[in-house]
Design a protein around this motif. Structure first.
Motif, PDB file in Angstrom:
ATOM      1  N   GLU A 166     -46.609  18.347  25.401  1.00  0.00           N
ATOM      2  CA  GLU A 166     -47.033  18.819  24.077  1.00  0.00           C
ATOM      3  C   GLU A 166     -46.403  20.172  23.746  1.00  0.00           C
ATOM      4  O   GLU A 166     -46.031  20.427  22.603  1.00  0.00           O
ATOM      5  CB  GLU A 166     -48.559  18.907  23.993  1.00  0.00           C
ATOM      6  N   VAL A 167     -46.292  21.018  24.746  1.00  0.00           N
ATOM      7  CA  VAL A 167     -45.641  22.319  24.534  1.00  0.00           C
ATOM      8  C   VAL A 167     -44.182  22.101  24.154  1.00  0.00           C
ATOM      9  O   VAL A 167     -43.676  22.709  23.210  1.00  0.00           O
ATOM     10  CB  VAL A 167     -45.762  23.227  25.774  1.00  0.00           C
ATOM     11  N   ARG A 168     -43.524  21.217  24.857  1.00  0.00           N
ATOM     12  CA  ARG A 168     -42.120  20.920  24.532  1.00  0.00           C
ATOM     13  C   ARG A 168     -41.989  20.325  23.125  1.00  0.00           C
ATOM     14  O   ARG A 168     -41.032  20.619  22.405  1.00  0.00           O
ATOM     15  CB  ARG A 168     -41.511  19.997  25.578  1.00  0.00           C
ATOM     16  N   ALA A 169     -42.960  19.501  22.719  1.00  0.00           N
ATOM     17  CA  ALA A 169     -42.950  18.927  21.368  1.00  0.00           C
ATOM     18  C   ALA A 169     -43.129  20.032  20.322  1.00  0.00           C
ATOM     19  O   ALA A 169     -42.492  19.993  19.263  1.00  0.00           O
ATOM     20  CB  ALA A 169     -44.045  17.867  21.233  1.00  0.00           C
ATOM     21  N   ILE A 170     -43.990  21.004  20.615  1.00  0.00           N
ATOM     22  CA  ILE A 170     -44.186  22.141  19.705  1.00  0.00           C
ATOM     23  C   ILE A 170     -42.894  22.933  19.580  1.00  0.00           C
ATOM     24  O   ILE A 170     -42.493  23.311  18.478  1.00  0.00           O
ATOM     25  CB  ILE A 170     -45.349  23.032  20.179  1.00  0.00           C
ATOM     26  N   GLN A 171     -42.232  23.188  20.699  1.00  0.00           N
ATOM     27  CA  GLN A 171     -40.960  23.903  20.661  1.00  0.00           C
ATOM     28  C   GLN A 171     -39.935  23.159  19.802  1.00  0.00           C
ATOM     29  O   GLN A 171     -39.261  23.760  18.971  1.00  0.00           O
ATOM     30  CB  GLN A 171     -40.386  24.064  22.077  1.00  0.00           C
ATOM     31  N   GLU A 203     -43.534  30.041  14.082  1.00  0.00           N
ATOM     32  CA  GLU A 203     -43.093  30.789  15.260  1.00  0.00           C
ATOM     33  C   GLU A 203     -44.295  31.269  16.073  1.00  0.00           C
ATOM     34  O   GLU A 203     -44.270  31.240  17.302  1.00  0.00           O
ATOM     35  CB  GLU A 203     -42.222  31.976  14.838  1.00  0.00           C
ATOM     36  N   GLY A 204     -45.346  31.699  15.396  1.00  0.00           N
ATOM     37  CA  GLY A 204     -46.546  32.149  16.096  1.00  0.00           C
ATOM     38  C   GLY A 204     -47.177  31.037  16.916  1.00  0.00           C
ATOM     39  O   GLY A 204     -47.636  31.266  18.044  1.00  0.00           O
ATOM     40  N   ILE A 205     -47.204  29.837  16.376  1.00  0.00           N
ATOM     41  CA  ILE A 205     -47.739  28.691  17.123  1.00  0.00           C
ATOM     42  C   ILE A 205     -46.881  28.429  18.361  1.00  0.00           C
ATOM     43  O   ILE A 205     -47.396  28.169  19.450  1.00  0.00           O
ATOM     44  CB  ILE A 205     -47.811  27.446  16.214  1.00  0.00           C
ATOM     45  N   CYS A 206     -45.581  28.523  18.195  1.00  0.00           N
ATOM     46  CA  CYS A 206     -44.672  28.322  19.325  1.00  0.00           C
ATOM     47  C   CYS A 206     -44.875  29.400  20.390  1.00  0.00           C
ATOM     48  O   CYS A 206     -44.931  29.100  21.581  1.00  0.00           O
ATOM     49  CB  CYS A 206     -43.228  28.304  18.830  1.00  0.00           C
ATOM     50  N   VAL A 207     -45.020  30.650  19.973  1.00  0.00           N
ATOM     51  CA  VAL A 207     -45.268  31.749  20.910  1.00  0.00           C
ATOM     52  C   VAL A 207     -46.532  31.461  21.721  1.00  0.00           C
ATOM     53  O   VAL A 207     -46.532  31.564  22.959  1.00  0.00           O
ATOM     54  CB  VAL A 207     -45.393  33.109  20.172  1.00  0.00           C
ATOM     55  N   MET A 208     -47.607  31.090  21.033  1.00  0.00           N
ATOM     56  CA  MET A 208     -48.870  30.821  21.728  1.00  0.00           C
ATOM     57  C   MET A 208     -48.734  29.653  22.696  1.00  0.00           C
ATOM     58  O   MET A 208     -49.238  29.713  23.834  1.00  0.00           O
ATOM     59  CB  MET A 208     -49.980  30.557  20.726  1.00  0.00           C
ATOM     60  N   ALA A 209     -48.060  28.594  22.294  1.00  0.00           N
ATOM     61  CA  ALA A 209     -47.878  27.433  23.170  1.00  0.00           C
ATOM     62  C   ALA A 209     -47.057  27.807  24.399  1.00  0.00           C
ATOM     63  O   ALA A 209     -47.389  27.405  25.527  1.00  0.00           O
ATOM     64  CB  ALA A 209     -47.210  26.295  22.404  1.00  0.00           C
ATOM     65  N   GLU A 210     -46.011  28.598  24.206  1.00  0.00           N
ATOM     66  CA  GLU A 210     -45.164  28.999  25.335  1.00  0.00           C
ATOM     67  C   GLU A 210     -45.900  29.921  26.296  1.00  0.00           C
ATOM     68  O   GLU A 210     -45.760  29.801  27.515  1.00  0.00           O
ATOM     69  CB  GLU A 210     -43.881  29.655  24.827  1.00  0.00           C
ATOM     70  N   LEU A 211     -46.694  30.834  25.769  1.00  0.00           N
ATOM     71  CA  LEU A 211     -47.479  31.706  26.647  1.00  0.00           C
ATOM     72  C   LEU A 211     -48.473  30.881  27.459  1.00  0.00           C
ATOM     73  O   LEU A 211     -48.636  31.092  28.668  1.00  0.00           O
ATOM     74  CB  LEU A 211     -48.210  32.784  25.842  1.00  0.00           C
ATOM     75  N   TYR A 216     -45.966  26.002  34.009  1.00  0.00           N
ATOM     76  CA  TYR A 216     -44.897  25.075  33.634  1.00  0.00           C
ATOM     77  C   TYR A 216     -43.565  25.817  33.649  1.00  0.00           C
ATOM     78  O   TYR A 216     -43.487  26.973  33.243  1.00  0.00           O
ATOM     79  CB  TYR A 216     -45.113  24.493  32.237  1.00  0.00           C
ATOM     80  N   GLU A 217     -42.548  25.138  34.078  1.00  0.00           N
ATOM     81  CA  GLU A 217     -41.198  25.697  34.069  1.00  0.00           C
ATOM     82  C   GLU A 217     -40.504  25.248  32.794  1.00  0.00           C
ATOM     83  O   GLU A 217     -40.126  24.092  32.663  1.00  0.00           O
ATOM     84  CB  GLU A 217     -40.413  25.213  35.291  1.00  0.00           C
ATOM     85  N   LEU A 218     -40.405  26.136  31.827  1.00  0.00           N
ATOM     86  CA  LEU A 218     -39.677  25.797  30.610  1.00  0.00           C
ATOM     87  C   LEU A 218     -39.036  27.040  30.036  1.00  0.00           C
ATOM     88  O   LEU A 218     -39.495  28.153  30.243  1.00  0.00           O
ATOM     89  CB  LEU A 218     -40.578  25.115  29.574  1.00  0.00           C
ATOM     90  N   GLU A 219     -37.943  26.799  29.350  1.00  0.00           N
ATOM     91  CA  GLU A 219     -37.219  27.897  28.717  1.00  0.00           C
ATOM     92  C   GLU A 219     -37.882  28.229  27.392  1.00  0.00           C
ATOM     93  O   GLU A 219     -38.198  27.340  26.606  1.00  0.00           O
ATOM     94  CB  GLU A 219     -35.762  27.486  28.488  1.00  0.00           C
ATOM     95  N   ARG A 220     -38.080  29.495  27.138  1.00  0.00           N
ATOM     96  CA  ARG A 220     -38.699  29.909  25.875  1.00  0.00           C
ATOM     97  C   ARG A 220     -37.689  29.867  24.745  1.00  0.00           C
ATOM     98  O   ARG A 220     -36.525  30.196  24.918  1.00  0.00           O
ATOM     99  CB  ARG A 220     -39.265  31.326  26.011  1.00  0.00           C
TER     100      ARG A 220
END
Length: 103
Positions: free
Chosen positions: A8-13, A42-50, A57-61
């Motif tokens: 889901e985080v990747r989908a948000i990104q 962008e704010g939603i993406c920031v929150m999901a990545e944090l 999780y190992e993911l690139e921001r």
């Protein structure tokens, strides 16, 4: 603490990148709305990545907390007093530091 699933985080990104690419190439009659949509996405993406980093999780921001906060502060101060803005900034920076400590 519960976290979003990694997919889901990747989908948000991915969705943030599509929205950003589309809206950055457009010009609206009332461009302020377009800018605010970009900021919100962008704010939603920031929150999901944090959240993802805290979950381990190992993911690139694809977003930057500090850059987003700078844009958010600027937009906030266009219409509001600084008053409680520092609380929002503190919360995001706290989680940003937690991410750095957790990695």
């Amino acid at each position: 603490m519960e976290f979003l699933p990694e997919d889901e985080v990747r989908a948000i990104q991915k969705e943030y990148m599509k929205i950003s690419e589309r809206l950055c190439g457009e010009s609206w009659r009332n461009d302020e709305y377009r800018q605010e949509l970009l900021l919100a996405a962008e704010g939603i993406c920031v929150m999901a990545e944090l959240s993802a980093k805290l979950a381990g999780y190992e993911l690139e921001r694809v977003s930057s907390t500090e850059e987003w906060l700078c844009k958010y502060r600027q937009k906030w101060l266009e219409k509001n007093k600084a008053s409680e803005l520092y609380r929002i900034e503190e919360m995001f920076l706290y989680y940003e530091q937690e991410v750095c400590l957790a990695v």
